[in-house]
Design an enzyme around this catalytic site. Structure first.
Site, PDB file in Angstrom:
ATOM      1  N   ARG B  13       0.833  -1.197   0.000  1.00 47.65           N
ATOM      2  CA  ARG B  13       0.000   0.000   0.000  1.00 47.65           C
ATOM      3  C   ARG B  13       0.876   1.258   0.000  1.00 47.65           C
ATOM      4  NH1 ARG B  13      -1.005   4.841   2.206  1.00 47.65           N
ATOM      5  NH2 ARG B  13      -0.349   3.968   4.201  1.00 47.65           N
ATOM      6  N   CYS B 244       4.427   9.111  -0.181  1.00 47.68           N
ATOM      7  CA  CYS B 244       3.037   9.566  -0.192  1.00 47.68           C
ATOM      8  C   CYS B 244       2.864  10.571  -1.320  1.00 47.68           C
ATOM      9  CB  CYS B 244       2.674  10.208   1.143  1.00 47.68           C
ATOM     10  SG  CYS B 244       1.035  10.960   1.117  1.00 47.68           S
TER      11      CYS B 244
END
Lengths: 308, 308
Positions: B13, B244
């Site tokens: 993820r 991110c």
């Protein structure tokens, strides 16, 4: 200002000695001066080793001759034996660092001496210094670095007991500063705490100094553990360049700018200018023809600012 | 065996979501299974975000459908809001992680919600879970991750007080595990100790978990400080891949293999197989078409052994 942590810049020695590109003495002197301008107060500037074995360090005398003495700055010359020590005395180095090994395997590979022979070598140097004491200023300060404290590429594990015993022998010779080195970057922070405690017990009056490589990414964790254990002096190399030509798999020292960032972000003071350090890391990267591995030279500091 | 530290693998993820290469659901399911074979017991396997914003995470349902339930393995799905939570309930995820932010600036950028709005969103989810309690097994476990705990790219510093206050609000909703995240990798280990202590005081009954990025090379030092402060659960990403997409300058998570090395070298147990992890890091590097940044996949473990 928070507690002061002294960072000994080792880029011009431990950094450059493992790079393929060999830099001329004039460039290395320039490197030292750029680092001093960025805040380095103590610098491992040269190494008095045979140029046949470490061509990157050839011309130590020329480097030192190109560096006029500077108030408040200390240039360190590394030596492996009495011959190197005598060469160092012929230059303007402010300090001499005697490199030794905690293990026979590395000692024999790095300088052709067992641990016992290295201790005798250091004892001879210390005896010579005692005899020269009539000439004040003639003898530069002296420290000893003990390599492979966290493991040896040839002999394997090094115990806490071994570290304490060796540190006690070195301290008994009158050495005032003793550096514990993780030459191949295998240490973990918990073992740093244990070995620093053993060294302090063995040499309560000596200054302890730590030297970490970031080979397995534990370098800053180890530095943090060392500072928490009360050590005030740490080695680092701008850009994280370097390694050791005789330690298989070793990569660079912890990067000075990464260490400065971690310490200053937490309120410690180091005397370095982070932006000037990053600039110097870029400059030396260009000299040796490759980007350096430090995180700060890629990410920039805080508040968030790009280093480019 | 030493104290057990649980490492939550977030490569599929947090790792993949910031990589340019978009991997098909089948490849991501394969990635999860390779990690589980290497020892991962808890894995952030999927993210229920809109594919328009994070195309790398598209097809979460397909990934989960390709993963038969496995005894002792927990697959986590990340959600940003109630809509994502409802999507998660339609799959076989064992856990849901609700991602939130400690700051309005990041919260608005990442999920269009202020901190207050995020807390309300979580309260709504928790209320729905309370109502569904009649159906045992129907509600996966739930944890919350609080991002930007060590600083925000938009709002700047985040104080210890802010952390304690937010953790108290989350714990009051009945959340049993709360993760503190250094989303942009600006934390230092001393501040980790302080913020962990504040969080524990604010939520004495919750399990604390830590999530570090290695952007400024302090990731493992921060992990060490967290473990020393008593935290038993840490996130990491195999190969150190990721970052991110909405945090400028962020780079990868701390690498699972680097963390496993540091912990196991010191006698902690993690349940991972270091060689299998390094192998998996190589494999995912080949899938995304670039070498991964972890130190261990370059240097190998201890006793000195090449990872190649």
């Amino acid at each position: 200002m928070g507690r002061f942590i002294q960072i000994v810049e080792v880029g011009p020695r431990d950094g450059l000695q493992n790079e393929k590109t060999v830099l001329e003495p004039a460039v290395r002197a320039d490197f030292v001066q750029r680092l001093e301008a960025a805040g380095a107060k103590r610098i491992e500037a040269v190494s008095f080793v045979h140029p046949k074995y470490v061509p990157q360090m050839a011309g130590a005398e020329e480097v030192m001759a190109a560096l006029p003495r500077l108030e408040g700055r200390s240039r360190i010359g590394l030596v492996l034996n009495g011959k190197g020590y005598d060469r160092a005395l012929g230059t303007a180095v402010d300090e001499v660092n005697v490199a030794m090994s905690a293990t026979d395997g590395f000692g024999l590979k790095n300088q052709g001496l067992t641990v016992d022979q290295q201790v005798q070598m250091l004892a001879d140097i210390m005896a010579g210094r005692a005899n020269a004491d009539g000439a004040p200023g003639a003898t530069p300060k002296l420290s000893a670095t003990l390599s492979c404290i966290w493991g040896c590429p040839f002999d394997g594990e090094v115990s806490v007991q071994q570290v304490g015993d060796l540190v006690a022998r070195i301290a008994a010779l009158g050495v005032e500063e003793i550096a514990l080195a993780d030459t191949i970057g295998v240490g973990d922070p918990w073992s740093v705490t244990k070995k620093v405690e053993a060294a302090r017990k063995a040499a309560p009056d000596a200054t302890l100094r730590l030297h970490f490589h970031d080979t397995r990414n534990t370098g800053l964790a180890n530095a943090y553990a060392g500072v928490e254990a009360g050590v005030d002096v740490l080695d680092a190399s701008v850009g994280g360049i370097g390694g050791c030509p005789f330690a298989p798999g070793a990569t660079g020292n912890i990067a000075t700018e990464d260490l400065v960032y971690m310490l200053e972000r937490a309120g410690y003071s180091t005397g370095y200018d982070l932006d000037a350090l990053i600039e110097t890391a870029r400059w030396i990267g260009a000299q040796i023809g490759k980007p350096n591995p430090s995180a700060l030279s890629r990410a920039g500091g805080w508040p968030i600012r790009s280093a480019s």
